[in-house]
Design an enzyme around this catalytic site. Structure first.
Site, PDB file in Angstrom:
ATOM      1  N   HIS A  10       0.868  -1.197   0.000  1.00  0.00           N
ATOM      2  CA  HIS A  10       0.000   0.000   0.000  1.00  0.00           C
ATOM      3  C   HIS A  10       0.897   1.238   0.000  1.00  0.00           C
ATOM      4  CE1 HIS A  10      -3.810   2.166   1.578  1.00  0.00           C
ATOM      5  NE2 HIS A  10      -2.910   3.113   1.303  1.00  0.00           N
ATOM      6  N   HIS A  49       1.444   5.429  -1.747  1.00  0.00           N
ATOM      7  CA  HIS A  49       1.025   6.550  -2.601  1.00  0.00           C
ATOM      8  C   HIS A  49       2.276   7.125  -3.242  1.00  0.00           C
ATOM      9  CE1 HIS A  49      -3.043   6.612  -0.845  1.00  0.00           C
ATOM     10  NE2 HIS A  49      -2.405   6.182   0.230  1.00  0.00           N
ATOM     11  N   LEU A  50       2.358   7.023  -4.557  1.00  0.00           N
ATOM     12  CA  LEU A  50       3.563   7.520  -5.248  1.00  0.00           C
ATOM     13  C   LEU A  50       3.325   8.884  -5.884  1.00  0.00           C
ATOM     14  CD1 LEU A  50       4.854   4.186  -6.845  1.00  0.00           C
ATOM     15  CD2 LEU A  50       5.649   5.309  -4.753  1.00  0.00           C
ATOM     16  N   ARG A  51       2.079   9.358  -5.875  1.00  0.00           N
ATOM     17  CA  ARG A  51       1.743  10.681  -6.415  1.00  0.00           C
ATOM     18  C   ARG A  51       2.121  10.785  -7.887  1.00  0.00           C
ATOM     19  NH1 ARG A  51      -1.367  10.703  -2.111  1.00  0.00           N
ATOM     20  NH2 ARG A  51      -0.539  11.734  -0.277  1.00  0.00           N
ATOM     21  N   ASN A  60      -5.345   7.137  -6.024  1.00  0.00           N
ATOM     22  CA  ASN A  60      -6.049   8.387  -5.688  1.00  0.00           C
ATOM     23  C   ASN A  60      -5.288   9.629  -6.151  1.00  0.00           C
ATOM     24  OD1 ASN A  60      -4.090   7.944  -3.665  1.00  0.00           O
ATOM     25  ND2 ASN A  60      -5.238   9.094  -2.131  1.00  0.00           N
ATOM     26  N   HIS A 102      -4.569  -0.393   6.099  1.00  0.00           N
ATOM     27  CA  HIS A 102      -4.074   0.443   7.212  1.00  0.00           C
ATOM     28  C   HIS A 102      -4.989   0.418   8.438  1.00  0.00           C
ATOM     29  CE1 HIS A 102      -6.816   3.093   5.123  1.00  0.00           C
ATOM     30  NE2 HIS A 102      -5.943   3.507   4.240  1.00  0.00           N
ATOM     31  N   LEU A 107      -4.906   9.449   7.867  1.00  0.00           N
ATOM     32  CA  LEU A 107      -6.203   8.778   7.951  1.00  0.00           C
ATOM     33  C   LEU A 107      -6.041   7.304   7.617  1.00  0.00           C
ATOM     34  CD1 LEU A 107      -8.455  11.550   6.386  1.00  0.00           C
ATOM     35  CD2 LEU A 107      -8.535  10.704   8.744  1.00  0.00           C
ATOM     36  N   HIS A 153       2.920  14.568   1.336  1.00  0.00           N
ATOM     37  CA  HIS A 153       2.305  15.859   1.004  1.00  0.00           C
ATOM     38  C   HIS A 153       3.386  16.893   1.249  1.00  0.00           C
ATOM     39  CE1 HIS A 153      -1.932  14.567   0.774  1.00  0.00           C
ATOM     40  NE2 HIS A 153      -1.650  13.759   1.774  1.00  0.00           N
ATOM     41  N   ALA A 163      -3.985  14.997   5.152  1.00  0.00           N
ATOM     42  CA  ALA A 163      -3.726  13.772   5.923  1.00  0.00           C
ATOM     43  C   ALA A 163      -2.720  12.917   5.177  1.00  0.00           C
ATOM     44  CB  ALA A 163      -5.023  12.995   6.085  1.00  0.00           C
TER      45      ALA A 163
HETATM   46  C1  NCD Z   1      -3.599   9.117   2.026  1.00  0.00           C
HETATM   47  C2  NCD Z   1      -3.207  10.140   0.955  1.00  0.00           C
HETATM   48  O1  NCD Z   1      -2.733  11.221   1.308  1.00  0.00           O
HETATM   49  O2  NCD Z   1      -3.353   9.839  -0.229  1.00  0.00           O
HETATM   50  N1  NCD Z   1      -3.615   9.777   3.295  1.00  0.00           N
HETATM   51  C3  NCD Z   1      -3.510   9.194   4.508  1.00  0.00           C
HETATM   52  O3  NCD Z   1      -3.615   9.891   5.509  1.00  0.00           O
HETATM   53  N2  NCD Z   1      -3.293   7.897   4.639  1.00  0.00           N
HETATM   54  C4  NCD Z   1      -4.899   8.497   1.676  1.00  0.00           C
HETATM   55  C5  NCD Z   1      -5.274   7.309   2.510  1.00  0.00           C
HETATM   56  O4  NCD Z   1      -4.672   6.240   2.390  1.00  0.00           O
HETATM   57  O5  NCD Z   1      -6.187   7.448   3.333  1.00  0.00           O
HETATM   58 ZN    ZN Z   2      -3.262   5.089   1.705  1.00  0.00          ZN
END
Ligand code: NCD
Ligand code: ZN
Length: 356
Positions: A19, A21-23, A47, A180, A225, A257, A269
């Site tokens: 899991h 997030h690579l943006r 996302n 998560h 989150l 972020h 988040a």
């Molecule tokens: C994640 C994100 O920023 O894309 N943020 C997070 O707080 N985990 C999205 C997610 O997995 O809820």
């Molecule tokens: Zn996530």
């Protein structure tokens, strides 16, 4: 535990991240190398803005990720598709049959970052789950309800009762990952359920409880989150991670972020942990006296769940206290003033990944 009995180094089968997030854009170029240097494969969250909702956008995104992988490193991004109220079963079938979609991600609408196009009524997309169950496409779930009258600290537990239980009942053969997890309710539920239900656990939820967000002031670096919960829940997560149960495995949820998007009146988040994610898990397993179970958690249970082969190459951790930098600069000239704050910034960790 007697520190003298600990090995100086441990060599593990190379892990995967189930899991992340690579943006996109400059952030992608900065963060992909961190993930690719440690993990052989990663489940990439869809996302983006706009989200990945088609085969073509997933392939194009995968290409951008691969372009950012440093020379000489083997890394396979496993793509996911973002479920919406309107996405068709045909797209899911096409994506699965072409070998591009490794899973589909369910975000309840407005539950987290870029989830505005997420699902407003989970029951209304049951026909998609029917397809996924038939074709063997795993369902990955952000498990929080979004009703404003449900306390934010209860959103995961309520989701399990109201949404997850009936869903699992209706689709007994669907492979599901509750992503998560943050509560003892989730630990108990997943730990005693069927074998095609699993949960990922992040490093940060193993290290921090909700106090971290308010330690001496408002600490946005620890806001993510689902939000970190009480100490009792953190301890339940630690027990689950080191339990040796195959239904609990690694998923960093590294969610970068830019600093100015975190430190503002309505901060984003997400915790960026990919630079030291493996070391962060190692710290927990070390503290729990369970280093012998680290390899299964980070390198074996995930592939087994997804039905993928185990990695054959290895990675070595050396016992060496080192301090995590306060920030990581963005890998781009024009935005070099921008930075990402890594998890554990300014803190020591006891294990370090050995790199050539
Ligand atoms: C994640 C994100 O920023 O894309 N943020 C997070 O707080 N985990 C999205 C997610 O997995 O809820
Ligand atoms: Zn996530």
């Amino acid at each position: 535990m007697d520190e003298n009995l600990l090995p100086e180094r441990i060599t593990l089968r190379q892990p995967d991240d189930w899991h992340v997030h690579l943006r996109d854009g400059d952030v992608l170029k900065t963060v992909v190398p961190y993930t690719a240097r440690t993990f052989r494969r990663a489940i990439v969250m869809p996302n983006l803005s706009p989200p990945i909702t088609s085969l073509r956008s997933a392939i194009e995104y995968r290409d951008r990720i691969l372009t950012a992988v440093p020379m000489g490193i083997e890394f396979t991004p496993l793509m996911t598709v973002y479920l919406t109220d309107n996405i068709s079963s045909k797209i899911l079938e096409e994506g699965k049959n072409s070998g591009v979609f490794a899973a589909a991600k369910l975000y309840p609408a407005n539950s987290t970052t870029n989830s505005g196009m997420g699902v407003t009524n989970v029951k209304a997309i049951y026909p998609l789950f029917e397809t996924m169950e038939r074709i063997g496409l795993p369902l990955l779930i952000h498990g929080e309800v979004t009703d404003l009258d449900v306390d934010i600290f209860d959103r995961e537990a309520v989701f399990i009762d109201k949404i997850l239980q009936p869903l699992l009942k209706k689709f007994p053969s669907l492979r599901v990952v509750l992503e998560h997890i943050t509560t003892e309710q989730a630990v108990d539920f997943v730990g005693t359920n069927r074998c095609n239900l699993a949960a990922t656990i992040t490093p940060h939820h193993l290290h921090i409880n909700r106090n971290a967000m308010f330690l001496g002031g408002l600490r946005s670096d620890f806001y993510c989150l689902p939000v970190a919960k009480r100490e009792r829940h953190r301890l339940a997560l630690r027990r689950a991670a080191v339990s040796g149960k195959p239904c609990f495995f690694i998923g960093t949820d590294s969610a970068p972020h830019l600093r100015n998007a975190k430190e503002t009146s309505c901060g984003c988040a997400g915790i960026f942990n990919s630079p030291n994610a493996l070391e962060s898990y190692a710290e927990v397993f070390h503290q729990e006296g369970a280093l012998q179970r680290l390899e299964a958690f980070v390198s074996e249970y995930g592939p087994s769940f997804y039905g993928l082969p185990l990695n054959t190459n290895s990675i070595t951790l050396v016992r060496e206290t080192h301090f995590i930098p306060q920030s990581c600069q963005l890998d781009s000239d024009k935005q070099s003033a921008e930075s990402l704050v890594p998890f554990h910034a300014g803190e020591p960790l006891s294990w370090r990944v050995l790199r050539d």
